[in-house]
Each structure stands twice: as C-alpha cells, then as structure tokens.
Design an enzyme around this catalytic site. Structure first.
Site, PDB file in Angstrom:
ATOM      1  N   SER A 154      38.938  40.235  39.150  1.00  7.17           N
ATOM      2  CA  SER A 154      39.160  39.190  40.148  1.00  7.17           C
ATOM      3  C   SER A 154      38.442  39.441  41.471  1.00  7.17           C
ATOM      4  CB  SER A 154      40.656  39.010  40.423  1.00  7.17           C
ATOM      5  OG  SER A 154      41.133  40.036  41.258  1.00  7.17           O
ATOM      6  N   LYS A 192      42.912  43.179  47.190  1.00  7.66           N
ATOM      7  CA  LYS A 192      42.638  41.780  47.505  1.00  7.66           C
ATOM      8  C   LYS A 192      42.226  41.635  48.971  1.00  7.66           C
ATOM      9  CE  LYS A 192      43.883  39.679  43.619  1.00  7.66           C
ATOM     10  NZ  LYS A 192      43.928  40.915  42.804  1.00  7.66           N
TER      11      LYS A 192
END
Length: 234
Positions: A154, A192
């Site tokens: 991701s 993230k």
C-alpha cells in the site's frame, strides 16, 4: 530569482528530503502550497528544473534532488512547514525539531534492532524480535533508530515495496504528511502518511487501491517516523 510559490515548493521538497529521505508526492505538494490542481505543481517543478534548482532522477518514481538554494526570492513567505504547523489540529502533539548529527564515516555500520514486520497494507501486529539489521551509519541521522520489514504494497507510490526494510527514528510526534509508524489501538502497527482531519487521525496509503483509515486520536500512537529505506536484491 524565484517566485513565492517556487521558493515555497523548493523549501518544502528540501525539508521533506532532510526529514525522511523521500520526495513528497504531487498530492502532498498540491496540499502544502494550497494549489487547486496537480498541474500547478507540474508547472512549478518544471520551472525549478529549468532554472537548475532541482532535477528529476531517472527510472525512479517520485525522485527529486535539490541541486541548490536561491540567494533570494520574490515575496518570500513563511516556510510551508510553518504553515502546516499553524494549521495542525492540537489533538496530537506537534513536531519537536531534532538536532542535526555530524556526518558518519562512510564505512561505519550500526546494528539496528529489527522489530519484525510492519504492514504497508492492512495493519498487522508488530512482532518483537532479538534480530538486528546492519545499516550504514551514513543513512541515519540524529536520534535512536530501529528497523522494520515492510509487508504489503500500500506504500508503493512512495517507493516503499514489500520486503524493504524501513529505517525508523524513534519519536512520538510528527507533522502532517510525514510517513510514520503508527500503533493502532495498542495492538497493530502500520506504516502510513499521517494527517489530522476534523478531530480525527487519518492514515493514508500511497496506493490508489487502498482507502485511508480513520481513527480517534486516542487510538493512534506515533512510534517513529521514516528515516530511510534499505533494500536487498537477491
């Protein structure tokens, strides 16, 4: 001489490279400079490149190198990082500047603690281990560091791939837009982009196939921010 926006963008890119070693994305640059579209970012990047302030590194996504800084700028504004701090929700603490470390000898190697895997997808448990990872000292700045193996895809648009080793500087504070190790609900760790939005914490992937994750501030603890990457080729 640069325009105000050109100077702000150059400062933002330089700050991000110094903090994380990774160029900001076009989306991050658009948000930081309050531009309406990414085409404006493209024009600014092209202008800086034509004037010899930056260059794009070939065969690498999102790779920019700052070649020089201007002597002066038109309508010089406050650095973007200061504007970001002014707009930051106080639910999470602001960044405390770390001291700059003296450059380490190129042949020095540091054994960093390797704390298992961290998800670059859906959060997974951060595994503790006694393993270590040898890292060139020149890749690390000031502060205490550890390493985590990246699992998932991701963050590929940020140049972070499955199997990479994330080199993380320990800290419990970070600015919006920085790549952090976030401990979610005291159980799961994930890598993230950190953003604060309307009293919530948003953890953003760098892959269009994944959705942002929203949490209450008390559910997220910053445990470090990305300082560099190490990739092994087999």
């Amino acid at each position: 001489m640069l325009t105000r926006k050109q100077h702000e963008l150059l400062t933002f890119i330089q700050t991000r490279l110094e903090d994380s070693g990774i160029s900001p994305s076009f989306e991050e640059m658009k948000e930081a400079l309050d531009l309406k579209s990414k085409s404006g970012v493209h024009r600014l990047i092209s202008a800086l490149e034509e004037r010899g302030f930056i260059r794009r590194l070939p065969n690498r996504a999102r790779a920019l190198e700052v070649l020089r800084q201007p002597d002066s700028a038109v309508g010089k504004a406050a650095p973007v990082s200061q504007r970001e701090a002014a707009n930051t929700n106080s639910a999470l603490p602001p960044l405390r500047a770390a001291p700059k470390a003296a450059p380490a000898p190129a042949n020095d190697v540091i054994e960093l603690p390797l704390h298992g895997k961290i998800a670059a997808g859906v959060p997974i448990e951060a595994l503790e281990t006694t393993a270590t990872l040898p890292v060139p000292a020149a890749l690390l700045g000031a502060g205490e560091h550890y390493a985590l193996e990246v699992s998932g895809d991701s963050m590929v648009e940020a140049g972070i791939f499955d199997g990479d080793y994330a080199l993380v500087r320990k800290t419990d504070v970070a600015r919006d837009g920085e790549i952090v190790v976030a401990l979610v609900r005291g159980e799961e760790a994930t890598l993230k982009y950190l953003h604060r939005e309307k009293g919530m914490v948003r953890l953003d992937p760098a892959n269009a196939a994944y959705d942002p994750q929203y949490y209450r501030p008390e559910e997220v603890a910053v445990q470090g921010k990305l300082a560099g990457l190490l990739r092994r080729y087999h």
